[in-house]
Motif scaffolding. Structure first.
Motif, PDB file in Angstrom:
ATOM      1  N   TYR A 298      -4.353  11.185  -7.781  1.00 55.05           N
ATOM      2  CA  TYR A 298      -3.024  11.601  -7.346  1.00 55.05           C
ATOM      3  C   TYR A 298      -2.068  11.611  -8.536  1.00 55.05           C
ATOM      4  O   TYR A 298      -2.208  10.818  -9.471  1.00 55.05           O
ATOM      5  CB  TYR A 298      -2.481  10.652  -6.277  1.00 55.05           C
TER       6      TYR A 298
ATOM      7  N   VAL B 191      -6.610  19.242  -4.563  1.00 53.41           N
ATOM      8  CA  VAL B 191      -6.755  18.492  -3.318  1.00 53.41           C
ATOM      9  C   VAL B 191      -8.070  17.728  -3.252  1.00 53.41           C
ATOM     10  O   VAL B 191      -8.172  16.720  -2.548  1.00 53.41           O
ATOM     11  CB  VAL B 191      -6.646  19.427  -2.094  1.00 53.41           C
TER      12      VAL B 191
ATOM     13  N   SER C  85      -7.798  14.199  -4.733  1.00 53.24           N
ATOM     14  CA  SER C  85      -6.781  13.373  -4.084  1.00 53.24           C
ATOM     15  C   SER C  85      -7.095  13.227  -2.590  1.00 53.24           C
ATOM     16  O   SER C  85      -7.744  12.276  -2.173  1.00 53.24           O
ATOM     17  CB  SER C  85      -5.390  13.976  -4.306  1.00 53.24           C
ATOM     18  N   LEU C  86      -6.655  14.192  -1.800  1.00 48.00           N
ATOM     19  CA  LEU C  86      -6.801  14.089  -0.350  1.00 48.00           C
ATOM     20  C   LEU C  86      -8.249  14.076   0.110  1.00 48.00           C
ATOM     21  O   LEU C  86      -8.644  13.253   0.940  1.00 48.00           O
ATOM     22  CB  LEU C  86      -6.062  15.253   0.315  1.00 48.00           C
TER      23      LEU C  86
ATOM     24  N   ARG D  83      -0.260  16.419  -5.723  1.00 46.55           N
ATOM     25  CA  ARG D  83      -1.594  17.018  -5.688  1.00 46.55           C
ATOM     26  C   ARG D  83      -1.847  17.933  -6.890  1.00 46.55           C
ATOM     27  O   ARG D  83      -2.655  18.850  -6.809  1.00 46.55           O
ATOM     28  CB  ARG D  83      -1.774  17.818  -4.397  1.00 46.55           C
TER      29      ARG D  83
ATOM     30  N   ASP E  99       0.485   5.988  -8.223  1.00 41.39           N
ATOM     31  CA  ASP E  99      -0.414   7.085  -7.882  1.00 41.39           C
ATOM     32  C   ASP E  99      -1.850   6.586  -7.973  1.00 41.39           C
ATOM     33  O   ASP E  99      -2.317   6.245  -9.068  1.00 41.39           O
ATOM     34  CB  ASP E  99      -0.219   8.262  -8.842  1.00 41.39           C
TER      35      ASP E  99
END
Length: 260
Positions: free
Chosen positions: A16, A166, A169-170, A162, A12
């Motif tokens: 994440y 978010v 992470s994203l 997640r 990860d």
């Protein structure tokens, strides 16, 4: 896997799963994280590295900052940064305009106003991201078949990916990838001049997320990369059993792929 005695380690990245967020995450920090992980797990002086999609910017970083640790590298459908300086403006403009309007806005915000990324990707008034909203236009026939097969495989821990939100992470991935890099990948020198290792790049010419025209230009600028363009290949081709095996066999054994 048994025949080649392959051991795959995935982890990860920052923000994440259960990995701590890194507010100062950068292209370079990703390479240093990989190096530290390899050292802590005592993987040895060198290891093979595979990255896919937006997860390939850490791979580019490793080629830049820790090439001496790499036994071989494969980039699969690596997402392009439209602001890499070596791209001809006309070529970039033509391909940028093929993106959906929502994605053009997302990319410009990520590059020029990263502080607004969270707002744009969470607002409900306008479409904000084709990939995050799973827009069907992104997937070709082969991708849709792959998605259908993957939907039958249990993923009990998917919700944990997640769990820290978010943004860490994203969203931070989008900000880092489409921001200003510390280097231009197309100006990298061959990290393996004595052919002690090899670098491979796989691209589908029917990938609706990553323009193959830009990928071809990257490969042209970096002739030491072994470029493979898969006819009718989409963005999810690493999940196709035959192609996945071909990628591993080429990377680990040097076998020329015959499946393209």
């Amino acid at each position: 896997m048994e025949e080649l005695d392959v051991y795959i380690l995935s982890f990860d990245r920052a923000g994440y799963g259960e990995s701590d967020p890194n507010p100062k995450r950068s292209v370079k920090s990703e390479a240093l994280d990989i190096q530290e992980l390899a050292d802590r797990l005592e993987l040895g002086p060198t290891f093979y590295l595979i990255g896919m999609s937006i997860g390939t910017y850490p791979v580019w970083a490793c080629l830049k900052y820790i090439p001496h640790r790499l036994a071989g590298v494969t980039l699969v459908v690596p997402v392009i940064n439209f602001w890499w300086p070596s791209f001809p403006p006309k070529l970039v403009s033509e391909n940028y305009k093929t993106q959906l309007k929502r994605d053009q806005i997302k990319l410009r915000i990520a590059h020029y106003a990263p502080g607004l990324v969270y707002w744009w990707l969470t607002q409900k008034w306008f479409p904000y991201s084709s990939i995050l909203q799973r827009h069907p236009i992104l997937f070709n026939k082969r991708d849709l078949e792959t998605i259908q097969k993957m939907s039958t495989a249990p993923m009990p821990d998917e919700h944990k990916v997640r769990q820290q939100g978010v943004y860490e992470s994203l969203h931070r991935d989008v900000i880092v990838h489409f921001g200003n890099w510390e280097f231009d990948p197309m100006e990298l020198e061959n990290p393996f001049p004595n052919k002690e290792a090899s670098v491979h790049l796989w691209q589908g010419n029917a990938d609706k997320l990553v323009p193959y025209e830009l990928q071809r230009y990257v490969a042209k600028k970096l002739p030491w990369i072994r470029y493979h363009e898969v006819s009718d290949g989409g963005h999810l081709m690493i999940h196709e059993a035959g192609l996945c095996e071909a990628m591993f066999r080429e990377l680990l054994l040097g076998e020329e792929p015959s499946i393209i």
